[in-house]
Design an enzyme around this catalytic site. Structure first.
Site, mmCIF file in Angstrom:
data_model
loop_
_atom_site.group_PDB
_atom_site.id
_atom_site.type_symbol
_atom_site.label_atom_id
_atom_site.label_comp_id
_atom_site.label_asym_id
_atom_site.label_seq_id
_atom_site.Cartn_x
_atom_site.Cartn_y
_atom_site.Cartn_z
ATOM 1 N N ASP A 144 -0.765 -4.045 3.890
ATOM 2 C CA ASP A 144 -0.228 -5.060 4.696
ATOM 3 C C ASP A 144 0.727 -5.678 3.642
ATOM 4 O O ASP A 144 1.899 -6.423 3.963
ATOM 5 C CB ASP A 144 -1.208 -5.925 5.364
ATOM 6 C CG ASP A 144 -1.877 -4.820 6.147
ATOM 7 O OD1 ASP A 144 -1.375 -4.104 6.837
ATOM 8 O OD2 ASP A 144 -3.265 -5.153 6.220
ATOM 9 N N HIS A 175 -7.173 -5.945 8.904
ATOM 10 C CA HIS A 175 -6.267 -4.624 9.050
ATOM 11 C C HIS A 175 -6.323 -3.813 10.335
ATOM 12 O O HIS A 175 -6.651 -2.900 10.323
ATOM 13 C CB HIS A 175 -6.478 -3.906 7.693
ATOM 14 C CG HIS A 175 -5.617 -2.686 7.788
ATOM 15 N ND1 HIS A 175 -4.426 -2.786 7.402
ATOM 16 C CD2 HIS A 175 -5.986 -1.585 8.082
ATOM 17 C CE1 HIS A 175 -3.722 -1.567 7.478
ATOM 18 N NE2 HIS A 175 -4.552 -0.656 7.750
HETATM 19 P P1 NAD Z 1 -6.592 12.913 6.589
HETATM 20 O O1 NAD Z 1 -7.119 13.387 7.830
HETATM 21 O O2 NAD Z 1 -5.327 13.439 5.941
HETATM 22 O O3 NAD Z 1 -7.545 12.660 5.397
HETATM 23 C C1 NAD Z 1 -8.865 12.622 5.271
HETATM 24 C C2 NAD Z 1 -9.645 13.388 4.589
HETATM 25 O O4 NAD Z 1 -11.008 13.136 4.566
HETATM 26 C C3 NAD Z 1 -9.481 14.896 4.846
HETATM 27 O O5 NAD Z 1 -9.356 15.650 3.616
HETATM 28 C C4 NAD Z 1 -10.792 15.330 5.323
HETATM 29 O O6 NAD Z 1 -11.465 16.550 4.798
HETATM 30 C C5 NAD Z 1 -11.794 14.278 4.759
HETATM 31 N N1 NAD Z 1 -13.169 14.133 5.166
HETATM 32 C C6 NAD Z 1 -13.499 14.192 6.357
HETATM 33 N N2 NAD Z 1 -14.795 13.915 6.502
HETATM 34 C C7 NAD Z 1 -15.436 13.610 5.411
HETATM 35 C C8 NAD Z 1 -16.778 13.533 4.615
HETATM 36 N N3 NAD Z 1 -17.514 13.268 5.485
HETATM 37 N N4 NAD Z 1 -16.521 13.521 3.521
HETATM 38 C C9 NAD Z 1 -15.567 13.374 2.708
HETATM 39 N N5 NAD Z 1 -14.407 13.824 3.246
HETATM 40 C C10 NAD Z 1 -14.370 13.884 4.342
HETATM 41 O O7 NAD Z 1 -6.196 11.232 6.916
HETATM 42 P P2 NAD Z 1 -5.596 10.334 6.031
HETATM 43 O O8 NAD Z 1 -4.211 10.244 6.602
HETATM 44 O O9 NAD Z 1 -5.823 10.402 4.589
HETATM 45 O O10 NAD Z 1 -6.371 9.021 6.430
HETATM 46 C C11 NAD Z 1 -7.824 8.745 6.204
HETATM 47 C C12 NAD Z 1 -8.238 7.365 6.626
HETATM 48 O O11 NAD Z 1 -7.499 6.382 5.841
HETATM 49 C C13 NAD Z 1 -7.951 7.332 7.958
HETATM 50 O O12 NAD Z 1 -9.059 6.645 8.514
HETATM 51 C C14 NAD Z 1 -6.938 6.254 7.992
HETATM 52 O O13 NAD Z 1 -6.795 5.499 9.361
HETATM 53 C C15 NAD Z 1 -7.142 5.547 6.944
HETATM 54 N N6 NAD Z 1 -6.040 4.672 6.313
HETATM 55 C C16 NAD Z 1 -6.059 3.326 6.071
HETATM 56 C C17 NAD Z 1 -5.018 2.724 5.687
HETATM 57 C C18 NAD Z 1 -5.476 1.329 5.225
HETATM 58 O O14 NAD Z 1 -4.416 0.362 4.990
HETATM 59 N N7 NAD Z 1 -6.587 0.686 4.743
HETATM 60 C C19 NAD Z 1 -3.787 3.069 5.647
HETATM 61 C C20 NAD Z 1 -3.652 4.347 6.073
HETATM 62 C C21 NAD Z 1 -4.515 5.204 6.431
HETATM 63 C C1 LMR Z 2 -1.728 1.691 8.374
HETATM 64 O O1 LMR Z 2 -1.564 0.522 8.472
HETATM 65 O O2 LMR Z 2 -0.609 2.387 8.167
HETATM 66 C C2 LMR Z 2 -2.990 2.380 8.555
HETATM 67 O O3 LMR Z 2 -4.038 1.585 8.968
HETATM 68 C C3 LMR Z 2 -2.999 3.590 9.269
HETATM 69 C C4 LMR Z 2 -2.899 3.431 10.686
HETATM 70 O O4 LMR Z 2 -3.722 3.898 11.591
HETATM 71 O O5 LMR Z 2 -1.876 2.770 11.339
#
Ligand code: NAD
Ligand code: LMR
Length: 343
Positions: free
Chosen positions: A150, A178
């Site tokens: 953010d 967030h």
């Molecule tokens: P993705 O689906 O590409 O990757 C997630 C990974 O987690 C996959 O490789 C999957 O196999 C793995 N996984 C699933 N269950 C698991 C377990 N029990 N143990 C270990 N690994 C496991 O998703 P992504 O785009 O990488 O996003 C991941 C998370 O991050 C989501 O929840 C998303 O909303 C979040 N996110 C947060 C922010 C933030 O600002 N905090 C920003 C973007 C995304």
């Molecule tokens: C973001 O802010 O991009 C992440 O939290 C992923 C989402 O779900 O928007």
């Protein structure tokens, strides 16, 4: 020896994040854990000529080895949003993933700095806290919801409105949580925004609050932000390493933290917000959170945003706390917990 464990390392965030972390020379061991494809990713990264060794850990049977003695555990494991979803909609799935990963960390690296990327961060961070409390190992100064993205976005977007501003050094105080309305950018604190009219301020604030949705739409609903998140996650890990291993003082970073962290400033912010957890600037030190920095003066508009944010945040925190209690009693109820999550 500084071991960093990435849990969810094969994912959209996990892979580029691991690539960036491989370049960090503080790290001597990068442990990659996932339930899919992690061997190939580790083999690939292990050829990069930086000091760290890279190890692959596939599936729950290998989770212990992934986290044991880790200095930092960063968790981007779990489902991302699809168009039309709220981050809260992910809780039903991701709460269980986070809980299980946190249980392993509380057993095998109880002193690790825990960095939670998995959404909904507003609720998954209380789940991790609950697990560590149950294990009698909770240190709120070591638990962080990664809200860096953010602030990264706010710095970039403001430099698009005012091209004189350097997007790298310009910092915007973004507080709250967030997710959409809980993200509150305090633009009035920047002299650079004084020439903006209210309409421009509101448009910029909205852009920062709902930037995640923009990425999901632009990616055709396949996934959410991954590359910018990897950048943000790497920035946060690097700063934790600088403070906790490098001994650098005065590092200030935003994060979603437990206001009961017994750090200077926490109770003041808790009093002002009536929230147990809050995204806010913290000063990092050798033990994690050294100081929670009260957010300072805000405009009338920001005060309205903050009021809305607080109501939603309190519900999000309750969701995470309730899950922890149910789980602690051995009676997890996904449906009742999920139902409360609906916005
Ligand atoms: P993705 O689906 O590409 O990757 C997630 C990974 O987690 C996959 O490789 C999957 O196999 C793995 N996984 C699933 N269950 C698991 C377990 N029990 N143990 C270990 N690994 C496991 O998703 P992504 O785009 O990488 O996003 C991941 C998370 O991050 C989501 O929840 C998303 O909303 C979040 N996110 C947060 C922010 C933030 O600002 N905090 C920003 C973007 C995304
Ligand atoms: C973001 O802010 O991009 C992440 O939290 C992923 C989402 O779900 O928007």
């Amino acid at each position: 020896m500084v071991k960093v464990a990435v849990l969810g390392a094969a994912g959209g965030i996990g892979q580029p994040l691991s690539l960036l972390l491989k370049q960090n020379t503080w790290i001597s061991h990068l442990a990659l854990y996932d339930i899919i494809s992690v061997a190939g990713i580790a083999a690939d990264l292990s050829h990069i000529n930086t000091p760290s060794k890279v190890t692959a850990h596939l599936g729950p049977d290998n989770l212990k080895d992934a986290v044991v003695d880790a200095h930092i555990v960063i968790i981007p494991a779990g489902a991302p949003r699809k168009p039309g979803m709220f981050r809260n909609d992910l809780f039903k799935i991701n709460a269980f993933i986070i809980r299980d990963l946190a249980i392993a960390a509380s057993k095998y690296c109880p002193k690790a700095f825990m960095l939670v990327v998995t959404n909904p961060v507003n609720s998954t961070v209380p789940v991790v806290a609950g697990v560590f409390k149950k294990a009698g190992m909770y240190d709120p100064k070591r638990l962080f919801g990664v809200s860096t993205l953010d602030a990264v976005r706010a710095s970039r977007f403001i430099s698009e409105v005012n091209v004189e501003l350097d997007p790298i050094s310009t910092r915007v105080n973004v507080v709250g949580g967030h997710s959409g309305n809980t993200i509150v950018p305090l633009l009035s604190q920047l002299t650079a925004t004084r020439d903006l009219n209210q309409e421009q301020i509101e448009a910029l604030s909205y852009h920062i609050q709902f930037a995640g949705d923009e990425v999901i739409v632009a990616k055709g609903g396949i996934t959410s932000a991954t590359l910018s998140m990897a950048f943000a996650g790497n920035r946060f890990v690097s700063n934790i390493l600088e403070a906790t291993v490098g001994g650098r003082t005065g590092i200030i970073e935003p994060a979603y933290v437990h206001l009961a962290a017994d750090a200077e400033g926490g109770s003041e912010v808790q009093k002002d917000t009536d929230c147990e957890y809050f995204a806010i600037n913290v000063e990092l030190g050798s033990g994690g959170i050294e100081r929670i920095i009260p957010f300072g003066p805000i405009s009338e508009y920001e005060s309205r945003l903050l009021k809305e944010a607080i109501l939603e945040l309190q519900a999000n925190i309750k969701l995470g706390n309730d899950f922890s209690i149910l789980e602690t009693n051995g009676k997890p109820s996904i449906d009742s917990v999920g139902h409360e999550a609906k916005m």
